[in-house]
Design an enzyme around this catalytic site. Structure first.
Site, PDB file in Angstrom:
ATOM      1  N   ASP A  96      14.524  35.226  54.911  1.00 34.32           N
ATOM      2  CA  ASP A  96      15.736  35.223  55.041  1.00 34.32           C
ATOM      3  C   ASP A  96      16.445  34.171  54.397  1.00 34.32           C
ATOM      4  OD1 ASP A  96      18.345  34.429  56.355  1.00 34.32           O
ATOM      5  OD2 ASP A  96      18.079  36.322  57.570  1.00 34.32           O
ATOM      6  N   ASN A 118      19.504  43.500  65.983  1.00 39.48           N
ATOM      7  CA  ASN A 118      20.789  43.366  66.255  1.00 39.48           C
ATOM      8  C   ASN A 118      21.512  45.077  65.798  1.00 39.48           C
ATOM      9  OD1 ASN A 118      21.034  40.799  66.774  1.00 39.48           O
ATOM     10  ND2 ASN A 118      21.303  40.150  64.630  1.00 39.48           N
ATOM     11  N   GLY A 168      25.985  40.678  66.293  1.00 42.30           N
ATOM     12  CA  GLY A 168      25.662  39.796  65.162  1.00 42.30           C
ATOM     13  C   GLY A 168      24.988  40.598  63.817  1.00 42.30           C
ATOM     14  N   GLN A 169      25.203  41.956  63.897  1.00 47.62           N
ATOM     15  CA  GLN A 169      24.643  42.793  62.772  1.00 47.62           C
ATOM     16  C   GLN A 169      25.782  42.483  61.529  1.00 47.62           C
ATOM     17  OE1 GLN A 169      23.952  46.874  62.916  1.00 47.62           O
ATOM     18  NE2 GLN A 169      22.923  46.804  60.938  1.00 47.62           N
ATOM     19  N   SER A 170      25.272  41.794  60.345  1.00 44.98           N
ATOM     20  CA  SER A 170      26.245  41.488  59.253  1.00 44.98           C
ATOM     21  C   SER A 170      25.889  42.534  57.985  1.00 44.98           C
ATOM     22  CB  SER A 170      26.185  40.063  59.036  1.00 44.98           C
ATOM     23  OG  SER A 170      25.057  39.603  58.633  1.00 44.98           O
ATOM     24  N   HIS A 172      17.327  46.281  60.293  1.00 47.30           N
ATOM     25  CA  HIS A 172      16.335  45.201  59.922  1.00 47.30           C
ATOM     26  C   HIS A 172      15.860  44.578  61.262  1.00 47.30           C
ATOM     27  CE1 HIS A 172      20.401  43.366  59.560  1.00 47.30           C
ATOM     28  NE2 HIS A 172      19.996  42.140  59.974  1.00 47.30           N
ATOM     29  N   HIS A 208      14.601  40.972  62.508  1.00 46.20           N
ATOM     30  CA  HIS A 208      14.293  39.530  62.316  1.00 46.20           C
ATOM     31  C   HIS A 208      12.890  39.136  62.988  1.00 46.20           C
ATOM     32  CE1 HIS A 208      18.692  38.589  61.101  1.00 46.20           C
ATOM     33  NE2 HIS A 208      18.825  39.733  61.779  1.00 46.20           N
TER      34      HIS A 208
END
Length: 111
Positions: free
Chosen positions: A29, A84, A90-92, A97, A99
């Site tokens: 990340d 997320n 909080g998924q941006s 994906h 983490h």
């Protein structure tokens, strides 16, 4: 697609890749939230966990996350895998994906 994670999966954008197989890729990340912070994504675009309908792909994603943790020597100290789902969680980036975070202690409940 113009999805940033699709571009990374196709190697059109640079990333520090730490894991790859024919269906999944893991990379560091750019904004790490722990000493080890790897994103594991399916190479095929899926917007989110809620949009996923392929059990085999989801299984491969989680198995890849566990393999990343092994390769990063996180097993003995513990690690967290986070998915997320949606902006409110909080998924941006809207490409499924996971983490993989480790290298420090984590509080509960999260965030």
């Amino acid at each position: 697609m113009d999805c940033i994670f699709c571009k990374i999966a196709r190697k059109e954008l640079p990333a520090e890749i730490v894991y790859e197989d024919d269906g999944v890729i893991g990379f560091r990340d750019l904004n790490p939230q722990a000493p080890t912070h790897v994103l594991v994504i399916p190479k095929t675009h899926v917007d989110s966990l809620a949009a996923a309908n392929d059990a085999k792909m989801l299984g491969r994603l989680l198995l890849a996350a566990a393999e990343v943790a092994r390769r990063e020597n996180l097993e003995s100290g513990g690690y967290r895998v986070i998915l997320n789902n949606g902006q409110g969680a909080g998924q941006s980036v809207f490409h499924l994906h996971a983490h993989v975070l480790g290298g420090r202690g984590f509080a509960w409940p999260p965030g």
